[in-house]
Write an enzyme that holds these catalytic residues in place. Structure first.
Site, PDB file in Angstrom:
ATOM      1  NE  ARG A  27      -3.756  -0.018   0.395  1.00 16.24           N
ATOM      2  CZ  ARG A  27      -4.511  -0.407  -0.629  1.00 16.24           C
ATOM      3  NH1 ARG A  27      -4.583   0.317  -1.725  1.00 16.24           N
ATOM      4  NH2 ARG A  27      -5.195  -1.526  -0.568  1.00 16.24           N
ATOM      5  NE  ARG A  50      -2.518  -4.593  -7.284  1.00 17.05           N
ATOM      6  CZ  ARG A  50      -3.385  -3.895  -6.584  1.00 17.05           C
ATOM      7  NH1 ARG A  50      -3.103  -2.664  -6.217  1.00 17.05           N
ATOM      8  NH2 ARG A  50      -4.545  -4.415  -6.234  1.00 17.05           N
ATOM      9  CG  HIS A 123      -2.439   2.584  -8.059  1.00 14.85           C
ATOM     10  ND1 HIS A 123      -2.558   3.398  -6.964  1.00 14.85           N
ATOM     11  CD2 HIS A 123      -3.657   2.045  -8.265  1.00 14.85           C
ATOM     12  CE1 HIS A 123      -3.794   3.330  -6.516  1.00 14.85           C
ATOM     13  NE2 HIS A 123      -4.487   2.515  -7.295  1.00 14.85           N
ATOM     14  CG  ASP A 168     -11.905   5.496  -7.474  1.00 15.85           C
ATOM     15  OD1 ASP A 168     -11.049   5.634  -8.363  1.00 15.85           O
ATOM     16  OD2 ASP A 168     -12.199   4.394  -6.965  1.00 15.85           O
ATOM     17  CD  GLU A 227      -4.200   5.656  -9.361  1.00  9.00           C
ATOM     18  OE1 GLU A 227      -4.663   4.798 -10.151  1.00  9.00           O
ATOM     19  OE2 GLU A 227      -4.704   5.867  -8.245  1.00  9.00           O
TER      20      GLU A 227
HETATM   21  O1  TA6 Z   1      -6.748   3.600  -9.019  1.00  4.67           O
HETATM   22  C1  TA6 Z   1      -7.828   3.830  -8.156  1.00  4.67           C
HETATM   23  C2  TA6 Z   1      -8.329   2.513  -7.630  1.00  4.67           C
HETATM   24  O2  TA6 Z   1      -8.651   1.668  -8.702  1.00  4.67           O
HETATM   25  C3  TA6 Z   1      -9.520   2.746  -6.705  1.00  4.67           C
HETATM   26  O3  TA6 Z   1     -10.744   2.352  -7.262  1.00  4.67           O
HETATM   27  C4  TA6 Z   1      -9.144   2.059  -5.411  1.00  4.67           C
HETATM   28  O4  TA6 Z   1      -9.814   0.933  -5.155  1.00  4.67           O
HETATM   29  C5  TA6 Z   1      -7.635   1.944  -5.544  1.00  4.67           C
HETATM   30  O5  TA6 Z   1      -7.311   1.868  -6.881  1.00  4.67           O
HETATM   31  C6  TA6 Z   1      -6.891   0.935  -4.708  1.00  4.67           C
HETATM   32  O6  TA6 Z   1      -6.991  -0.345  -5.187  1.00  4.67           O
HETATM   33  P1  TA6 Z   1      -6.298  -1.549  -4.403  1.00  4.67           P
HETATM   34  O7  TA6 Z   1      -6.621  -2.766  -5.203  1.00  4.67           O
HETATM   35  O8  TA6 Z   1      -4.822  -1.243  -4.376  1.00  4.67           O
HETATM   36  O9  TA6 Z   1      -6.876  -1.549  -3.011  1.00  4.67           O
END
Ligand code: TA6
Length: 260
Positions: A27, A50, A123, A168, A227
């Site tokens: 994260r 990832r 991301h 988002d 992103e």
């Molecule tokens: O890029 C934004 C997103 O797709 C959101 O919808 C949110 O869920 C985030 O990524 C995080 O995703 P993750 O799978 O890392 O918890």
């Protein structure tokens, strides 16, 4: 492995609760989204890149110029083909300078017959003292898919975008450059991108943050995800062809002026 620190790496956010167990993406930092953006019927959300182990083609090394270069790669394996039955090879070249980080990505289709399609996105989690004070340029006039409002499509009317609630959004056909103000230490961050038509802006805010196990309830004010990606439409890669995309992150001083 040696940890290289610079004002650019210090500008990235990592959750205090991040887990690095090889099972799910960490994260924070810059998770590599491929070949799927978002939920995926065939495998983990945001794809497998990832969470799988990458090959080190070239360990981080200081070049005569002082830059640090590293090259990583992945290619199809039994595991990737069990989720996504395509032959591919992906290279990821990083160049780190004191105030810049360059990302060069190449995706190659070695098949003689089969075309495949994919999404690609970096991301990126930026560390910020207070997300409410960040302004993001380069989104004015762009249509965006709002995931917080049933994927409805809107058009951005603001010259600079601010984030003061759960956000988002997939902005489409964005400018090749964004400036984000008030990142760590009040600096500005320049994001330059090539072959990444979309820009996703995300912050889960307080309530949604509680649903994310590896994210502290009080951490949402200190991050913003901006992103660069190719996600609104897939990249379609014919046999024997390659696709390239790149991004440059550059730390600017808080006194540098916003463009235009
Ligand atoms: O890029 C934004 C997103 O797709 C959101 O919808 C949110 O869920 C985030 O990524 C995080 O995703 P993750 O799978 O890392 O918890």
């Amino acid at each position: 492995m040696t940890r290289f620190s610079s004002s650019i790496t210090d500008s990235l956010y990592f959750s205090k609760q991040a887990v690095f167990d090889g099972k799910k993406a960490i994260r924070g930092g810059i998770p590599f989204v491929f070949p799927q953006f978002g939920a995926w019927t065939f495998g983990p959300p945001h794809g497998f890149a990832r969470i799988i182990r990458w090959n080190v083609e070239k360990s981080p090394e200081r070049l005569p110029s002082g830059d640090i270069e590293a090259i990583f790669s992945i290619m199809d394996s039994e595991f990737t083909r069990s989720l996504w039955n395509s032959q591919f090879r992906l290279t990821y070249r990083l160049i780190l300078r004191e105030k810049e980080l360059h990302f060069n990505i190449g995706v190659y289709n070695p098949s003689r017959e089969d075309t495949f399609s994919f999404n690609l996105l970096l991301h990126t989690y930026f560390k910020v003292p207070d997300v409410r004070r960040c302004q993001i340029t380069g989104l004015h006039g762009c249509t965006f898919v709002d995931k917080t409002r049933d994927n409805q499509i809107f058009q951005e009317g603001r010259d600079v975008v601010t984030v003061c609630e759960w956000t988002d959004r997939i902005y489409q056909n964005t400018q090749p450059e964004h400036i984000i103000t008030n990142v760590v230490s009040g600096r500005k961050m320049r994001v330059q991108k090539y072959n990444f038509p979309d820009t996703v802006v995300w912050n889960p805010w307080q309530e949604k943050a509680r649903d994310i196990p590896d994210f502290g309830d009080d951490e949402f004010p200190n991050m913003i995800c901006v992103e660069s990606g190719h996600v609104s439409s897939p990249v379609i890669l014919l046999p024997g062809t390659a696709f390239e995309a790149s991004q440059i992150l550059q730390v600017l001083s808080k006194f540098d002026l916003l463009p235009g």
